[in-house]
Design an enzyme around this catalytic site. Structure first.
Site, PDB file in Angstrom:
ATOM      1  N   CYS A 103       0.594  -1.237   0.058  1.00 58.67           N
ATOM      2  CA  CYS A 103       0.012  -0.024  -0.071  1.00 58.67           C
ATOM      3  C   CYS A 103       0.838   1.459  -0.174  1.00 58.67           C
ATOM      4  CB  CYS A 103      -0.913  -0.306   1.493  1.00 58.67           C
ATOM      5  SG  CYS A 103      -2.256   1.284   1.655  1.00 58.67           S
ATOM      6  N   HIS A 144      -2.454   6.977   4.211  1.00 65.03           N
ATOM      7  CA  HIS A 144      -1.617   5.904   4.248  1.00 65.03           C
ATOM      8  C   HIS A 144      -0.107   5.920   4.116  1.00 65.03           C
ATOM      9  CE1 HIS A 144      -0.743   1.972   5.256  1.00 65.03           C
ATOM     10  NE2 HIS A 144       0.078   1.944   5.506  1.00 65.03           N
TER      11      HIS A 144
END
Ligand SMILES: *[C@@H]1O[C@H](CO)[C@@H](O)[C@H](O)[C@H]1NC(C)=O
Ligand SMILES: *[C@@H]1O[C@H](CO)[C@@H](O)[C@H](O)[C@H]1NC(C)=O
Ligand SMILES: *[C@@H]1O[C@H](CO)[C@@H](O)[C@H](O)[C@H]1NC(C)=O
Ligand SMILES: *[C@@H]1O[C@H](CO)[C@@H](O)[C@H](O)[C@H]1NC(C)=O
Length: 479
Positions: free
Chosen positions: A75, A131
């Site tokens: 990610c 993130h």
């Protein structure tokens, strides 16, 4: 390994973008990213799944599928590459993902694509997962080119309670807190305590629709719709599981299938809102995933080898398509290679900039929209870090060290696969191709010399939600 700063070139682009653009009405961009979606996890690949809306978009006469579209293995690296246009090993985001209470972020010397699109007159919205760092104001989405943010900062939360647990090893404490925030003004982060019990997929599509309804149609927009789905934990309202009777009750893949069906409905809802507001015709919709699926959580990357957090094709090759009623008139599958670092230049190209390259990426929009490869990507870097690295040169892929999850040390071994004829990486042909290995090995080692030290940092109890009324709030680190 030395570290290189790209600052001068970056600043130059940042300041001069607006001068290089043609004056035609700029298209809107809706970039939809699934989280941890397996290569096999759309209903045209595994017909037991239920993604009818995505299928209708992916095979629409106004759509182009990218058949060799690559991302990073995880990610944070992928999202960092998407935003900056640079490979993670050049940014310091190559190793693992940022955790809750981690005092770090993507170095601010790198402008994000949202910064550059905003400089071109776009309104910029991020709904869902971030993130890319949150411990300090400078790392927040609205300090990195987004006019509006609604979503979560960390790697994962509960889909209904929007709460996450994080172990702090040194103290042995288990931190727990809400990770759901809204930013309406630059750097002003406010927790949202009011959404407990609302499934995030529905919550985010609702926020996206609300945002589109408020959007001033005189401005072009860039919306990054960054779903939590279909990342673990496996949670879905039962109503979405009705489409998944091909799988036995209470099995992981049945729940996963339900989560996917929920995302399909959510995307349909957002596209319907585009149509109702008269924005659809001038919008380019892009769909992809940030990395491969985790097979222990119901995903499948078949027939590819490997999964999320590995350098194999199953961790890095994604389903990607572009849909545009205005610019794409005939369905096609494009086979040239595309890499996530290409989005930055490609989106600027869509926005009307006459640009060939930005950072490590190239503008693939002319190729995607016309099928004529003005620029070809012959090589790309899967990732470079101390644990394991892989690079691609045309048909060949060289892996150095460990391709799998970080359970073992770097083996120091080189493996070679010919992806064109062996897309499932079944046969290591390094021994029979000494010259190719030597050439690619030199390339890899010289590239590794440009690595930036990774920016990961030990977790800090300064970020403990206990200090912030039970939330993973910002403003506690000093970097
Ligand atoms: C997609 O690419 C693979 C090679 O990676 C190739 O075998 C396959 O034929 C391509 N599919 C289409 C529809 O072009
Ligand atoms: C939130 O939901 C997750 C996933 O079900 C669960 O693991 C976690 O314990 C919940 N947190 C709280 C504070 O209830
Ligand atoms: C990498 O850098 C080191 C130290 O500067 C140098 O000795 C080495 O030759 C470089 N390797 C490659 C492959 O360029
Ligand atoms: C503190 O958290 C509670 C929910 O746990 C919330 O209702 C309250 O508004 C919060 N207080 C402040 C000042 O944000």
């Amino acid at each position: 390994m030395s570290s290189r700063r790209p600052s001068m070139t970056l600043l130059f682009w940042f300041l001069t973008l607006s001068q290089l653009v043609n004056s035609a009405k700029k298209p809107n961009i809706l970039l939809i990213l699934a989280d941890d979606l397996g290569y096999n996890d759309l209903d045209w690949r595994d017909s037991r799944l239920h993604t009818p809306f995505l299928r209708s978009l992916a095979f629409h006469k106004n759509s182009i599928q990218l058949n060799n579209s690559y991302v990073n293995q995880l990610c944070t690296p992928t999202r960092s590459a998407l935003m900056t246009g640079y490979y993670p090993f050049r940014v310091g985001t190559q190793s693992g993902v940022f955790l809750h209470m981690e005092p770090t972020g993507v170095p601010v010397v790198f402008p994000f694509v949202s910064d550059n699109l905003r400089a071109l007159g776009y309104k910029t919205y991020l709904i869902g997962k971030w993130h890319l760092g949150y411990c300090n104001k400078q790392f927040l989405p609205t300090e990195r080119g987004f006019d509006y943010f609604y979503g979560y900062y960390g790697p994962q939360t509960g889909y209904f309670n929007h709460s996450a647990a994080q172990m702090h090893r040194e103290s042995g404490k288990l931190a727990q807190g809400l990770d759901l925030f809204e930013e309406k003004e630059a750097g002003e982060s406010k927790p949202d305590f009011t959404k407990g019990g609302i499934y995030s997929t529905d919550l985010f599509s609702g926020k996206a629709v609300e945002t589109l309804e408020k959007h001033d149609k005189n401005d072009p927009f860039f919306m990054f719709l960054s779903f939590q789905s279909v990342h673990p934990p496996l949670q879905v309202p039962k109503s979405y599981e009705v489409h998944c009777s091909a799988f036995k009750p209470n099995t992981l893949r049945r729940i996963y299938c339900g989560m996917l069906a929920a995302m399909d409905v959510a995307i349909a809802r957002v596209v319907k809102a585009l149509k109702q507001r008269g924005l659809y015709d001038n919008t380019i919709i892009i769909f992809s995933s940030d990395n491969g699926g985790g097979v222990e959580f119901g995903a499948s990357n078949a027939p590819l080898r490997g999964e999320k957090d590995t350098l194999w094709e199953g961790g890095t090759r994604t389903n990607t398509f572009f849909h545009s009623p205005q610019f794409i008139k005939k369905f096609a599958v494009r086979n040239e290679m595309f890499h996530v670092v290409d989005y930055h230049a490609t989106l600027l190209g869509i926005a009307g900039m006459d640009i060939n390259a930005y950072g490590d990426g190239i503008n693939q929009w002319p190729y995607i929209s016309t099928g004529i490869p003005k620029l070809r990507r012959f090589q790309f870097i899967y990732n470079i870090d101390e644990h394991g690295s892989a690079i691609r040169d045309g048909e060949y892929k060289l892996i150095f060290g460990n391709a799998d999850k970080k359970s073992t040390e770097n083996t120091g071994k080189f493996r070679l696969y010919r992806i064109s004829t062996d897309p499932t990486e079944s046969k290591d042909i390094a021994k029979d191709n000494v010259a190719i290995v030597a050439r690619m090995k030199n390339k890899l080692l010289s590239l590794a010399n440009f690595s930036r030290k990774n920016v990961r940092a030990p977790l800090s109890m300064y970020g403990d939600p206990g200090k912030f009324n039970g939330t993973y709030s910002s403003y506690w680190c000093t970097i």
